[in-house]
Design a protein around this motif. Structure first.
Motif, PDB file in Angstrom:
ATOM      1  N   THR A   1       6.461  -1.358   0.476  1.00 23.44           N
ATOM      2  CA  THR A   1       6.923  -1.216  -0.898  1.00 23.44           C
ATOM      3  C   THR A   1       7.489  -2.568  -1.315  1.00 23.44           C
ATOM      4  O   THR A   1       8.420  -3.090  -0.690  1.00 23.44           O
ATOM      5  N   LEU A   2       6.895  -3.154  -2.341  1.00 24.80           N
ATOM      6  CA  LEU A   2       7.264  -4.497  -2.788  1.00 24.80           C
ATOM      7  C   LEU A   2       8.171  -4.451  -4.011  1.00 24.80           C
ATOM      8  O   LEU A   2       8.488  -5.489  -4.580  1.00 24.80           O
TER       9      LEU A   2
ATOM     10  N   SER B   1       0.186 -10.205  -1.840  1.00 28.51           N
ATOM     11  CA  SER B   1      -0.563  -8.986  -1.524  1.00 28.51           C
ATOM     12  C   SER B   1      -1.993  -9.030  -2.041  1.00 28.51           C
ATOM     13  O   SER B   1      -2.865  -8.334  -1.520  1.00 28.51           O
ATOM     14  N   MET B   2      -2.236  -9.859  -3.074  1.00 30.26           N
ATOM     15  CA  MET B   2      -3.581  -9.928  -3.650  1.00 30.26           C
ATOM     16  C   MET B   2      -4.167 -11.334  -3.597  1.00 30.26           C
ATOM     17  O   MET B   2      -5.073 -11.667  -4.346  1.00 30.26           O
ATOM     18  N   MET B   3      -3.630 -12.154  -2.709  1.00 30.53           N
ATOM     19  CA  MET B   3      -4.210 -13.469  -2.414  1.00 30.53           C
ATOM     20  C   MET B   3      -4.311 -14.364  -3.645  1.00 30.53           C
ATOM     21  O   MET B   3      -5.363 -14.919  -3.951  1.00 30.53           O
TER      22      MET B   3
ATOM     23  N   ILE C   1      14.851  -5.602  -1.367  1.00 32.41           N
ATOM     24  CA  ILE C   1      14.426  -5.924  -0.003  1.00 32.41           C
ATOM     25  C   ILE C   1      13.245  -5.016   0.331  1.00 32.41           C
ATOM     26  O   ILE C   1      13.359  -3.793   0.263  1.00 32.41           O
ATOM     27  N   SER C   2      12.115  -5.599   0.659  1.00 26.61           N
ATOM     28  CA  SER C   2      10.916  -4.808   0.934  1.00 26.61           C
ATOM     29  C   SER C   2      11.047  -4.045   2.244  1.00 26.61           C
ATOM     30  O   SER C   2      11.658  -4.523   3.201  1.00 26.61           O
ATOM     31  N   LYS C   3      10.452  -2.869   2.259  1.00 31.80           N
ATOM     32  CA  LYS C   3      10.443  -2.035   3.460  1.00 31.80           C
ATOM     33  C   LYS C   3       9.032  -1.507   3.684  1.00 31.80           C
ATOM     34  O   LYS C   3       8.259  -1.353   2.739  1.00 31.80           O
ATOM     35  N   HIS C   4       8.733  -1.221   4.943  1.00 33.94           N
ATOM     36  CA  HIS C   4       7.486  -0.524   5.226  1.00 33.94           C
ATOM     37  C   HIS C   4       7.588   0.901   4.694  1.00 33.94           C
ATOM     38  O   HIS C   4       8.632   1.545   4.786  1.00 33.94           O
ATOM     39  N   LYS C   5       6.485   1.384   4.153  1.00 32.27           N
ATOM     40  CA  LYS C   5       6.450   2.753   3.664  1.00 32.27           C
ATOM     41  C   LYS C   5       6.342   3.724   4.837  1.00 32.27           C
ATOM     42  O   LYS C   5       5.901   3.340   5.924  1.00 32.27           O
TER      43      LYS C   5
ATOM     44  N   GLY D   1      11.031 -12.471  -7.175  1.00 30.95           N
ATOM     45  CA  GLY D   1      10.764 -11.964  -5.833  1.00 30.95           C
ATOM     46  C   GLY D   1       9.578 -11.024  -5.792  1.00 30.95           C
ATOM     47  O   GLY D   1       8.778 -11.048  -4.849  1.00 30.95           O
ATOM     48  N   ARG D   2       9.454 -10.192  -6.809  1.00 32.31           N
ATOM     49  CA  ARG D   2       8.284  -9.313  -6.877  1.00 32.31           C
ATOM     50  C   ARG D   2       7.007 -10.118  -7.085  1.00 32.31           C
ATOM     51  O   ARG D   2       5.970  -9.821  -6.486  1.00 32.31           O
ATOM     52  N   ARG D   3       7.076 -11.116  -7.958  1.00 32.49           N
ATOM     53  CA  ARG D   3       5.870 -11.915  -8.215  1.00 32.49           C
ATOM     54  C   ARG D   3       5.368 -12.572  -6.940  1.00 32.49           C
ATOM     55  O   ARG D   3       4.158 -12.630  -6.689  1.00 32.49           O
TER      56      ARG D   3
END
Length: 383
Positions: free
Chosen positions: A204-205, A300-302, A209-213, A292-294
């Motif tokens: 989850t981006l 995530s999409m190269m 702070i990102s976490k694994h889903k 941070g999201r950007r």
């Protein structure tokens, strides 16, 4: 047609109908899709009410903005009176709309009435209606990725297939992927079509702070099936290795320390509980919610420029030259002696970490390398 007992039912020229067609209505003919939508993150989009985003839209900006801005993507609860939706909240096309029958979601957010065109719903612009802008620019990122560039180059060929009931990557088209391909589509390598757009997402981006889903390994394996239709395993594994490293870099170097700074100030009552009434709260919000999201979405999409210049570069600038100096000033003006000692200790520990040491001065050997590069390349020292 509606049942007379439905909350949003009313008489119309001798017929009992309702204005709002909910997923429960669609599910009478499309039970699999209705189940997938209901279990998806899309159906929960209206749960953002109460979040900082909601505070900005509904309070800082105002209710009319909320109805025409936030709620048109996220959805909201739709009250009814005498069988008709109440004006203000209605009309609403948010994908997480909470309907009068208690269901969550809105098929018409993507499947526009009255044509219900497969071509229209599979176009990238459909997703870009909401997934764009400074805080979640997925459509802009995709357009400037190799995937998006290839799609545009072969768009006329791919568009000839978009209205087919069966749309399988590797069988019906192969030139390039769009949003539906990766997040919802079927592939010759075993990916099954789904209306759960989060079924293949391992991170989850969205948050600070990102976490694994939950069950992230299985979800990543599903996404890799799509990747495998075009890419070798070593490429796919290599991409995820780089992507994970970038997310972890953001988390450990900026996301977690920035969050600790805000928690420090709040725990010492140096900023009050009301969100967004102090400059540093805007600074922190922009750091994770926009920049941070950007960076994370770009990775995530190269899309390298979104990852770097529109992403972590701006995160770094805001972290070092806005967030920390603003915290310094707050502690200096409002802090007790203990607050000041503890803040100094926090900063000392922060800048002693390898990833932040550069800020206190780079080794002469590194500075010499930079100077030599500019002299050799441009005939002058670094500006």
């Amino acid at each position: 047609m509606a049942n007379k007992g439905d909350k949003d039912a009313f008489q119309h020229f001798g017929f009992t109908i309702s204005t709002i067609v909910s997923p429960l209505d669609c599910g009478k003919c499309h039970p699999k899709e209705e189940k997938e939508v209901t279990e998806s993150h899309h159906a929960k989009a209206a749960q953002f009410v109460g979040s900082l985003d909601n505070v900005l839209g509904r309070i800082v900006e105002g209710e009319p903005l909320f109805n025409l801005g936030c709620a048109q993507c996220h959805g909201r609860t739709i009250p009814v009176k005498n069988g008709l939706p109440v004006l203000g909240p209605w009309p609403n096309e948010g994908i997480g709309r909470i309907n009068p029958d208690g269901s969550k979601g809105n098929c018409a957010a993507c499947h526009f009435r009255h044509s219900f065109s497969l071509k229209q719903v599979r176009e990238p612009d459909m997703c870009g209606k909401c997934h764009q802008g400074p805080d979640h620019p997925q459509i802009e990122i995709w357009e400037l990725s190799k995937h998006g560039i290839a799609y545009k180059a072969h768009q006329s060929e791919i568009e000839q297939t978009l209205d087919r009931a069966k749309w399988v990557l590797g069988e019906d088209y192969y030139q390039a992927p769009n949003c539906v391909t990766c997040h919802m589509g079927a592939s010759v390598t075993g990916a099954k079509a789904t209306h759960d757009v989060g079924a293949r997402l391992s991170w989850t981006l969205r948050p600070p702070i990102s976490k694994h889903k939950p069950n992230w390994q299985a979800k990543r394996a599903e996404m890799k099936k799509v990747c495998a239709a075009c890419h070798q395993r070593v490429w796919v594994d290599g991409f995820y290795y780089q992507f994970d490293n970038l997310v972890n870099l953001y988390n450990t170097k900026f996301g977690i320390p920035a969050n600790k700074i805000i928690k420090f100030l709040k725990s010492r009552h140096l900023i009050d509980p009301t969100p967004f009434n102090e400059k540093i709260e805007w600074t922190y919000f922009l750091l994770w919610h926009h920049e941070g999201r950007r960076a994370r979405h770009g990775a995530s999409m190269m899309a390298p420029d979104w990852t770097h210049w529109h992403g972590l570069f701006e995160v770094a600038e805001r972290f070092y030259f806005e967030l920390i100096p603003e915290a310094d000033e707050i502690v200096k003006e409002k802090g007790t002696r203990k607050d000041k000692r503890d803040w100094a200790k926090f900063k000392k520990e922060l800048f002693s970490r390898p990833e932040h040491k550069w800020f206190k001065g780079m080794p002469k050997s590194e500075l010499r390398k930079i100077a030599e590069f500019y002299l050799k390349r441009y005939g002058q020292t670094a500006q």
